[in-house]
Scaffold this active site. Sequence first.
Site, PDB file in Angstrom:
ATOM      1  N   PRO A  89       8.935  -6.221  -2.048  1.00 53.37           N
ATOM      2  CA  PRO A  89      10.274  -6.801  -2.291  1.00 53.37           C
ATOM      3  C   PRO A  89      11.140  -5.856  -3.116  1.00 53.37           C
ATOM      4  CG  PRO A  89       8.534  -8.375  -2.811  1.00 53.37           C
ATOM      5  CD  PRO A  89       7.870  -7.047  -2.587  1.00 53.37           C
ATOM      6  N   GLU A  90      12.351  -5.621  -2.655  1.00 49.91           N
ATOM      7  CA  GLU A  90      13.294  -4.783  -3.389  1.00 49.91           C
ATOM      8  C   GLU A  90      14.463  -5.644  -3.874  1.00 49.91           C
ATOM      9  OE1 GLU A  90      14.406  -1.047  -1.781  1.00 49.91           O
ATOM     10  OE2 GLU A  90      12.423  -0.608  -0.975  1.00 49.91           O
ATOM     11  N   HIS A 147      -4.210 -17.537  -2.456  1.00 51.81           N
ATOM     12  CA  HIS A 147      -3.352 -16.622  -3.209  1.00 51.81           C
ATOM     13  C   HIS A 147      -2.228 -17.346  -3.948  1.00 51.81           C
ATOM     14  CE1 HIS A 147      -5.633 -13.515  -1.325  1.00 51.81           C
ATOM     15  NE2 HIS A 147      -5.171 -13.777  -0.117  1.00 51.81           N
ATOM     16  N   ARG A 164      -1.961  -9.406  -3.328  1.00 44.91           N
ATOM     17  CA  ARG A 164      -2.442  -8.177  -3.973  1.00 44.91           C
ATOM     18  C   ARG A 164      -2.398  -8.242  -5.494  1.00 44.91           C
ATOM     19  NH1 ARG A 164      -0.249  -3.031  -0.810  1.00 44.91           N
ATOM     20  NH2 ARG A 164      -1.752  -2.057  -2.211  1.00 44.91           N
ATOM     21  N   ARG A 218      18.722  19.648 -11.859  1.00 45.60           N
ATOM     22  CA  ARG A 218      17.563  18.848 -11.433  1.00 45.60           C
ATOM     23  C   ARG A 218      17.036  19.340 -10.098  1.00 45.60           C
ATOM     24  NH1 ARG A 218      16.668  13.460 -14.069  1.00 45.60           N
ATOM     25  NH2 ARG A 218      18.467  13.137 -15.414  1.00 45.60           N
TER      26      ARG A 218
END
Length: 277
Positions: free
Chosen positions: A2-3, A96, A115, A158
């Site tokens: 999930p973002e 779960h 997980r 960078r």
Amino acid sequence: MPELPEVESLRLLLQESARGRRIIAARINEPRLRRLVAADFTQIIAGRTIDVLARRAKYLLVGLSGGVTLLAHLGMSGSLTHRGGGFGDNEFNPAHDHLHFQLDDGTALVYNDPRRFGLLKLVPTAELEQAVELRELGPEPLSPAFNAEYLFARTPGRRAAIKNLVMDQRIVAGIGNIYASEALFAARVRPGRAAHRITRAEAAKIVEFSKAILTRAIGSGGTTFRSYRDSRGMPGRFVSSLKVYGREGEACYVCGTPIKNKVLGQRASFYCPSCQD
Ligand SMILES: [Zn+2]
């Protein structure tokens, strides 16, 4: 995983369905998540009302009555679903279902995470900004503080890949692997290009497309991979809008060249070798 758009979609749904509800009781079936759920968690949360649904980067912040906030991160595979009372059936493996919050209208919020990389902890609301998870985060990608000048100012000297810079949570908080790949494709910049070789115009495009793609993904309920479901147990629909992510070997929609996948910062990075340089 999930973002930001998935968490924001979840926040908007819970704001509609769960705000104002009181948590009658909480039950922990499995405390061993990324970190152990605190032993006094259920005792502290019981009896509090859900007042505010907020978000910072990929953290869902559930503001509770009495000055306590539930800080939740879904990790790799977590889902927080609102069950019962017509909110859809449970299609999750009950093995779960790690945390269960009983609400005063007979419904329940359930945290499921195969997980177990998720995080749930209670923080005094007054100390939220100093929480170790939040205090070093850069600006929100959809805020005015994330703009072309800001990003470009972080590129000189960078040598890190631009994609890793965009995914650095201290620089901008909440752009993950999927949306970084998609924004760089839209901006026609290769994910592996050294950050110091990005022009100002390219930095402006990366910012512009990051905001546009995140906004569209939120409107689609996010992108679903494997176990992610929103609070109603529904998958996100943005997966059909992805141009490069997860498409290795398939033809670029713009030019037909096969999409490549290069590992950067230990993450798969998808790009079109013809459209992006
Ligand atoms: Zn192409």
